[in-house]
Design a protein around this motif. Structure first.
Motif, PDB file in Angstrom:
ATOM      1  N   MET A   1       0.833  -1.200   0.000  1.00 47.57           N
ATOM      2  CA  MET A   1       0.000   0.000   0.000  1.00 47.57           C
ATOM      3  C   MET A   1       0.870   1.254   0.000  1.00 47.57           C
ATOM      4  O   MET A   1       0.552   2.250  -0.657  1.00 47.57           O
ATOM      5  N   SER A   2       1.984   1.204   0.717  1.00 45.63           N
ATOM      6  CA  SER A   2       2.923   2.321   0.699  1.00 45.63           C
ATOM      7  C   SER A   2       3.498   2.510  -0.706  1.00 45.63           C
ATOM      8  O   SER A   2       3.645   3.646  -1.178  1.00 45.63           O
ATOM      9  N   ASP A   3       3.816   1.401  -1.384  1.00 50.46           N
ATOM     10  CA  ASP A   3       4.336   1.485  -2.758  1.00 50.46           C
ATOM     11  C   ASP A   3       3.292   2.076  -3.701  1.00 50.46           C
ATOM     12  O   ASP A   3       3.618   2.851  -4.606  1.00 50.46           O
ATOM     13  N   ALA A   4       2.028   1.719  -3.503  1.00 50.09           N
ATOM     14  CA  ALA A   4       0.961   2.255  -4.350  1.00 50.09           C
ATOM     15  C   ALA A   4       0.871   3.772  -4.204  1.00 50.09           C
ATOM     16  O   ALA A   4       0.765   4.506  -5.206  1.00 50.09           O
ATOM     17  N   GLU A   5       0.933   4.253  -2.983  1.00 52.16           N
ATOM     18  CA  GLU A   5       0.891   5.693  -2.758  1.00 52.16           C
ATOM     19  C   GLU A   5       2.159   6.363  -3.285  1.00 52.16           C
ATOM     20  O   GLU A   5       2.102   7.486  -3.799  1.00 52.16           O
ATOM     21  N   ARG A   6       3.284   5.664  -3.189  1.00 50.53           N
ATOM     22  CA  ARG A   6       4.529   6.218  -3.722  1.00 50.53           C
ATOM     23  C   ARG A   6       4.432   6.417  -5.220  1.00 50.53           C
ATOM     24  O   ARG A   6       4.868   7.441  -5.754  1.00 50.53           O
ATOM     25  N   VAL A   7       3.829   5.456  -5.927  1.00 49.66           N
ATOM     26  CA  VAL A   7       3.664   5.579  -7.379  1.00 49.66           C
ATOM     27  C   VAL A   7       2.798   6.792  -7.705  1.00 49.66           C
ATOM     28  O   VAL A   7       3.114   7.583  -8.601  1.00 49.66           O
ATOM     29  N   ALA A   8       1.694   6.950  -6.980  1.00 50.99           N
ATOM     30  CA  ALA A   8       0.816   8.097  -7.214  1.00 50.99           C
ATOM     31  C   ALA A   8       1.546   9.412  -6.968  1.00 50.99           C
ATOM     32  O   ALA A   8       1.398  10.377  -7.730  1.00 50.99           O
ATOM     33  N   ASP A   9       2.349   9.447  -5.915  1.00 51.93           N
ATOM     34  CA  ASP A   9       3.104  10.665  -5.609  1.00 51.93           C
ATOM     35  C   ASP A   9       4.159  10.947  -6.672  1.00 51.93           C
ATOM     36  O   ASP A   9       4.343  12.105  -7.088  1.00 51.93           O
ATOM     37  N   LEU A  10       4.851   9.900  -7.127  1.00 47.94           N
ATOM     38  CA  LEU A  10       5.867  10.085  -8.160  1.00 47.94           C
ATOM     39  C   LEU A  10       5.264  10.622  -9.451  1.00 47.94           C
ATOM     40  O   LEU A  10       5.882  11.433 -10.154  1.00 47.94           O
ATOM     41  N   LEU A  11       4.063  10.175  -9.767  1.00 49.15           N
ATOM     42  CA  LEU A  11       3.397  10.609 -11.000  1.00 49.15           C
ATOM     43  C   LEU A  11       2.582  11.878 -10.800  1.00 49.15           C
ATOM     44  O   LEU A  11       2.069  12.444 -11.768  1.00 49.15           O
ATOM     45  N   ASP A  12       2.431  12.296  -9.544  1.00 51.34           N
ATOM     46  CA  ASP A  12       1.686  13.509  -9.214  1.00 51.34           C
ATOM     47  C   ASP A  12       0.235  13.418  -9.671  1.00 51.34           C
ATOM     48  O   ASP A  12      -0.320  14.383 -10.215  1.00 51.34           O
ATOM     49  N   ILE A  13      -0.386  12.253  -9.456  1.00 49.44           N
ATOM     50  CA  ILE A  13      -1.792  12.095  -9.816  1.00 49.44           C
ATOM     51  C   ILE A  13      -2.661  12.146  -8.563  1.00 49.44           C
ATOM     52  O   ILE A  13      -2.201  11.851  -7.462  1.00 49.44           O
ATOM     53  N   GLU A  14      -3.915  12.506  -8.751  1.00 50.62           N
ATOM     54  CA  GLU A  14      -4.870  12.438  -7.660  1.00 50.62           C
ATOM     55  C   GLU A  14      -5.090  10.975  -7.287  1.00 50.62           C
ATOM     56  O   GLU A  14      -5.201  10.120  -8.168  1.00 50.62           O
TER      57      GLU A  14
ATOM     58  N   LEU B   1       9.038  -2.737 -20.141  1.00 53.55           N
ATOM     59  CA  LEU B   1       8.388  -1.443 -20.366  1.00 53.55           C
ATOM     60  C   LEU B   1       8.484  -0.565 -19.122  1.00 53.55           C
ATOM     61  O   LEU B   1       8.701   0.650 -19.220  1.00 53.55           O
ATOM     62  N   ALA B   2       8.339  -1.173 -17.955  1.00 54.60           N
ATOM     63  CA  ALA B   2       8.457  -0.406 -16.713  1.00 54.60           C
ATOM     64  C   ALA B   2       9.842   0.216 -16.593  1.00 54.60           C
ATOM     65  O   ALA B   2       9.984   1.390 -16.209  1.00 54.60           O
ATOM     66  N   ARG B   3      10.851  -0.557 -16.926  1.00 56.39           N
ATOM     67  CA  ARG B   3      12.220  -0.011 -16.872  1.00 56.39           C
ATOM     68  C   ARG B   3      12.391   1.122 -17.881  1.00 56.39           C
ATOM     69  O   ARG B   3      13.158   2.063 -17.644  1.00 56.39           O
ATOM     70  N   ASP B   4      11.702   1.044 -19.011  1.00 51.42           N
ATOM     71  CA  ASP B   4      11.762   2.118 -20.002  1.00 51.42           C
ATOM     72  C   ASP B   4      11.195   3.420 -19.438  1.00 51.42           C
ATOM     73  O   ASP B   4      11.585   4.509 -19.858  1.00 51.42           O
ATOM     74  N   PHE B   5      10.283   3.306 -18.481  1.00 52.00           N
ATOM     75  CA  PHE B   5       9.727   4.476 -17.799  1.00 52.00           C
ATOM     76  C   PHE B   5      10.555   4.868 -16.574  1.00 52.00           C
ATOM     77  O   PHE B   5      10.169   5.785 -15.840  1.00 52.00           O
ATOM     78  N   ASP B   6      11.665   4.169 -16.339  1.00 52.44           N
ATOM     79  CA  ASP B   6      12.508   4.416 -15.163  1.00 52.44           C
ATOM     80  C   ASP B   6      11.748   4.194 -13.853  1.00 52.44           C
ATOM     81  O   ASP B   6      11.955   4.907 -12.863  1.00 52.44           O
ATOM     82  N   VAL B   7      10.861   3.203 -13.858  1.00 52.98           N
ATOM     83  CA  VAL B   7      10.192   2.812 -12.617  1.00 52.98           C
ATOM     84  C   VAL B   7      11.258   2.309 -11.645  1.00 52.98           C
ATOM     85  O   VAL B   7      12.183   1.590 -12.047  1.00 52.98           O
ATOM     86  N   PRO B   8      11.183   2.668 -10.381  1.00 54.08           N
ATOM     87  CA  PRO B   8      12.177   2.187  -9.407  1.00 54.08           C
ATOM     88  C   PRO B   8      12.349   0.677  -9.459  1.00 54.08           C
ATOM     89  O   PRO B   8      11.367  -0.069  -9.532  1.00 54.08           O
ATOM     90  N   GLU B   9      13.583   0.220  -9.427  1.00 51.56           N
ATOM     91  CA  GLU B   9      13.880  -1.192  -9.628  1.00 51.56           C
ATOM     92  C   GLU B   9      13.254  -2.081  -8.560  1.00 51.56           C
ATOM     93  O   GLU B   9      12.901  -3.233  -8.838  1.00 51.56           O
ATOM     94  N   ASP B  10      13.083  -1.571  -7.349  1.00 56.60           N
ATOM     95  CA  ASP B  10      12.471  -2.410  -6.321  1.00 56.60           C
ATOM     96  C   ASP B  10      11.013  -2.729  -6.649  1.00 56.60           C
ATOM     97  O   ASP B  10      10.493  -3.775  -6.248  1.00 56.60           O
ATOM     98  N   LEU B  11      10.358  -1.871  -7.420  1.00 58.14           N
ATOM     99  CA  LEU B  11       8.994  -2.156  -7.851  1.00 58.14           C
ATOM    100  C   LEU B  11       8.982  -3.129  -9.027  1.00 58.14           C
ATOM    101  O   LEU B  11       8.092  -3.971  -9.141  1.00 58.14           O
TER     102      LEU B  11
END
Length: 268
Positions: free
Chosen positions: A83-96, A184-194
């Motif tokens: 759940m923390s990772d999910a919120e981290r993704v939203a924060d990184l993308l700056d989405i509601e 594809l995730a790596r192409d977006f530079d998604v954090p490697e732990d995800l």
């Protein structure tokens, strides 16, 4: 319980040019679907896993952050880390995003039908279907479309809940094997732990995808590509991958038993 069968992975990754073309194609697909439906926003559930994270990146890159709304929907079996990772993704993308607890709905349903209490599959599927209802509540309210987060591997193996995470308006990564989603995730530079975290649908406590399936994702990818999507026989697939024919039969069985999940409900 023994761990899932693993093999040296079959390399299903795209070339750089193929990956760029596939990324553009998926994003154009999302934009065209949104425009065709007259939708204002894309809504998706964020689990903290690689699939929903990748779909969120695709949507934001194409539509803009203001047009994407994420839902983080924890239940009692959800790990705090996911759940923390999910919120981290939203924060990184700056989405509601909104955090909506699903337990009150799940508990109400099991109170109404107590015979299902303790049936982890039935109740686990209720968790997935509750999340689908919430996705559509928000999407209907905001004139939005629900973006699915399932990949090709899960679809062909039937590893999704009918009318749960399978209840969406489109599947942006539905034609990508799990290995290709990671690429594809790596192409977006998604954090490697995800990218490398252990996949789990979190439908019940301590559940992981690969333990439940009995085969790891790289092996499932390979068998699907060679034997189910491809024309290679079961025996040839087993020899090529260096696994037993039982492993191939297991994956084939998952595919055949889940045909009903991939089809419109039949009428006579």
């Amino acid at each position: 319980m023994t761990g899932p069968t693993t093999v040296e992975p079959l390399d299903l990754r795209f070339s750089e040019a193929e990956l760029a073309a596939r990324r553009d194609h998926i994003q154009s697909f999302i934009a065209e679907l949104m425009e065709g439906a007259g939708a204002d926003r894309a809504v998706l559930g964020l689990s903290g896993g690689i699939d929903s994270t990748t779909v969120a990146h695709l949507a934001v890159d194409e539509l803009g952050a203001d047009a994407v709304h994420g839902l983080v929907m924890p239940g009692e079996v959800s790990s705090e880390q996911n759940m923390s990772d999910a919120e981290r993704v939203a924060d990184l993308l700056d989405i509601e995003y909104d955090v909506v607890e699903i337990d009150p709905v799940v508990d109400l349903l099991t109170d109404l039908y107590p015979d299902a209490e303790g049936d982890h599959v039935a109740v686990g599927n209720v968790r997935a279907r509750t999340r689908a209802v919430l996705n559509y509540l928000v999407a209907n309210h905001e004139n939005g479309l629900v973006l699915g987060t399932g990949n090709r591997t899960e679809a062909l193996a039937g590893y999704f809940t009918k009318y749960g995470d399978g209840a969406v308006d489109c599947h942006p990564i539905g034609n990508l094997y799990k290995m290709q989603v990671r690429q594809l995730a790596r192409d977006f530079d998604v954090p490697e732990d995800l990218v490398t975290k252990t996949p789990t649908a979190e439908l019940w406590a301590d559940q992981t995808d690969e333990e439940e399936l009995g085969v790891d994702y790289d092996t499932i990818d390979a068998v699907l590509a060679l034997h189910v999507d491809g024309a290679m026989s079961a025996a040839a697939t087993a020899r090529h991958l260096g696994v037993s024919e039982d492993v191939v039969a297991t994956v084939r069985g998952l595919f055949e038993a889940s045909q009903h999940k991939r089809a419109v409900p039949p009428a006579p």
